[in-house]
Design a protein around this motif. Structure first.
Motif, mmCIF file in Angstrom:
data_model
loop_
_atom_site.group_PDB
_atom_site.id
_atom_site.type_symbol
_atom_site.label_atom_id
_atom_site.label_comp_id
_atom_site.label_asym_id
_atom_site.label_seq_id
_atom_site.Cartn_x
_atom_site.Cartn_y
_atom_site.Cartn_z
ATOM 1 N N PRO A 139 0.808 -1.222 0.000
ATOM 2 C CA PRO A 139 0.000 0.000 0.000
ATOM 3 C C PRO A 139 0.841 1.273 0.000
ATOM 4 N N MET A 140 2.005 1.250 0.650
ATOM 5 C CA MET A 140 2.876 2.433 0.616
ATOM 6 C C MET A 140 3.396 2.692 -0.792
ATOM 7 N N ARG A 141 3.782 1.628 -1.468
ATOM 8 C CA ARG A 141 4.276 1.790 -2.858
ATOM 9 C C ARG A 141 3.167 2.334 -3.749
ATOM 10 N N TRP A 142 1.941 1.842 -3.567
ATOM 11 C CA TRP A 142 0.836 2.299 -4.419
ATOM 12 C C TRP A 142 0.483 3.747 -4.093
ATOM 13 N N ALA A 143 0.523 4.099 -2.810
ATOM 14 C CA ALA A 143 0.276 5.497 -2.445
ATOM 15 C C ALA A 143 1.336 6.399 -3.052
ATOM 16 N N ALA A 144 2.580 5.947 -3.045
ATOM 17 C CA ALA A 144 3.663 6.734 -3.633
ATOM 18 C C ALA A 144 3.446 6.932 -5.133
ATOM 19 N N LYS A 145 2.986 5.887 -5.801
ATOM 20 C CA LYS A 145 2.733 6.007 -7.237
ATOM 21 C C LYS A 145 1.593 6.980 -7.498
ATOM 22 N N ILE A 146 0.562 6.935 -6.674
ATOM 23 C CA ILE A 146 -0.548 7.886 -6.799
ATOM 24 C C ILE A 146 -0.034 9.315 -6.650
ATOM 25 N N LEU A 147 0.973 9.493 -5.808
ATOM 26 C CA LEU A 147 1.558 10.811 -5.565
ATOM 27 C C LEU A 147 2.596 11.207 -6.619
ATOM 28 N N SER A 150 8.659 8.060 -8.108
ATOM 29 C CA SER A 150 9.316 6.958 -8.811
ATOM 30 C C SER A 150 9.528 5.800 -7.839
ATOM 31 N N PRO A 151 9.639 4.569 -8.337
ATOM 32 C CA PRO A 151 9.888 3.437 -7.450
ATOM 33 C C PRO A 151 11.168 3.649 -6.639
ATOM 34 N N SER A 152 11.138 3.259 -5.374
ATOM 35 C CA SER A 152 12.302 3.427 -4.503
ATOM 36 C C SER A 152 12.264 2.393 -3.394
ATOM 37 N N PRO A 153 13.429 1.843 -3.009
ATOM 38 C CA PRO A 153 13.478 0.889 -1.891
ATOM 39 C C PRO A 153 13.036 1.498 -0.566
ATOM 40 N N VAL A 154 13.007 2.828 -0.479
ATOM 41 C CA VAL A 154 12.641 3.463 0.782
ATOM 42 C C VAL A 154 11.232 3.079 1.207
ATOM 43 N N PHE A 155 10.337 2.890 0.249
ATOM 44 C CA PHE A 155 8.961 2.516 0.593
ATOM 45 C C PHE A 155 8.897 1.077 1.100
ATOM 46 N N ASP A 156 9.739 0.215 0.566
ATOM 47 C CA ASP A 156 9.785 -1.166 1.055
ATOM 48 C C ASP A 156 10.349 -1.226 2.471
ATOM 49 N N GLY A 223 6.421 11.941 -3.131
ATOM 50 C CA GLY A 223 5.910 10.768 -2.431
ATOM 51 C C GLY A 223 6.282 10.672 -0.968
ATOM 52 N N HIS A 224 6.836 11.749 -0.366
ATOM 53 C CA HIS A 224 7.180 11.687 1.049
ATOM 54 C C HIS A 224 5.978 11.320 1.918
ATOM 55 N N GLU A 225 4.805 11.815 1.524
ATOM 56 C CA GLU A 225 3.618 11.579 2.346
ATOM 57 C C GLU A 225 3.272 10.090 2.455
ATOM 58 N N ALA A 226 3.690 9.307 1.476
ATOM 59 C CA ALA A 226 3.399 7.875 1.509
ATOM 60 C C ALA A 226 4.145 7.163 2.633
#
Length: 272
Positions: A139-147, A150-156, A223-226
């Protein structure tokens, strides 16, 4: 397949209400997202909550598997009228189409929650981390994409920290990895130094993932908000330290004011 009509405002409002009722901290974290994106992030997290709630809503595992399979099928055949009548499914499918969210990952979240329905011990730490990546980091990755990120390991990393912390907040159970239990000679049914050592290993892994995410957060351009759903992780982990902590009773929650303050500071600090 016929193109489905956009989801109704009422269905998006239902997702927000569900999120606010079931996880107020998560709802508050979403408030820091830009208003146009917020309803779509609500839809993503409402889906995650629906899937995680299945075990509590069924009387036997087979019924739970059928319910989770319904979600998987819904993400494959969204034109079915009964699917679009479900407010969370409708808003999720609309969001997935608008932002090209990875359907395979959405389905993987539902499939991962099948493990919730049984008491089989998680075999190893790698399996537990994979579960957290699908159910909490997804869900964090999807929220980041909505925002627009770009894909990043930080969300994982942030999602792994959040997922492990959620597991640690509950009494010891099937999610404690068998390899760690064996390493420390621990029995999941007995409070012992070995079981506390397993708890400490998982806590250190959660904190390590959180720190990795915190250090990498400033490198994000969007995407910081994610990341904000993981902002309260340190508050919970700090309450799990000390000889008087009893993992069987679960962690005492920090006050709502402290959690809200932590979210606000993380949002103002652009990250975690």
């Amino acid at each position: 397949m016929a193109e489905a009509a956009p989801a109704s405002d009422a269905h998006y409002a239902y997702c927000e209400a569900l999120l606010r009722e079931r996880d107020r901290d998560l709802w508050l974290a979403c408030l820091f997202a830009p208003q146009p994106a917020r309803r779509h992030i609500h839809a993503v997290y409402a889906y995650a909550i629906e899937a995680s709630d299945v075990r509590a809503r069924v009387s036997q595992p087979l019924l739970g598997e059928m319910r989770l399979r319904w979600w998987s099928d819904s993400l494959t055949d969204e034109a079915v009228e009964s699917v679009r009548a479900h407010p969370v499914a409708d808003a999720l499918l609309d969001t997935a189409t608008r932002f090209d969210l990875p359907r395979a990952e959405l389905i993987a979240l539902a499939d991962a929650h099948v493990a919730d329905l049984y008491d089989d011990q998680t075999p190893d730490l790698a399996t537990l981390e994979a579960y957290c990546h699908m159910t909490s980091a997804g869900p964090m990755r999807w929220a980041a994409k909505i925002l627009g990120a770009s894909p990043s390991p930080v969300f994982d990393e942030a999602g792994l920290a959040l997922g492990l912390t959620r597991i640690l907040r509950a009494p010891p159970g099937a999610f404690y990895p068998a390899d760690l239990l064996a390493r420390h000679g621990a029995d999941i049914h007995l409070d012992s130094p070995g079981l506390r050592a397993v708890h400490a290993d998982l806590r250190h892994r959660a904190l390590s993932s959180y720190e990795s995410a915190r250090r990498a957060a400033p490198t994000l351009t969007k995407g910081h908000e994610a990341l904000l759903p993981a902002a309260t992780v340190p508050l919970y982990l700090a309450r799990m330290i000390g000889r008087d902590y009893d993992p069987w009773r679960g962690v005492r929650e920090p006050s709502p004011l402290r959690r809200q303050w932590r979210l606000w500071r993380a949002a103002r600090g652009v990250g975690l």
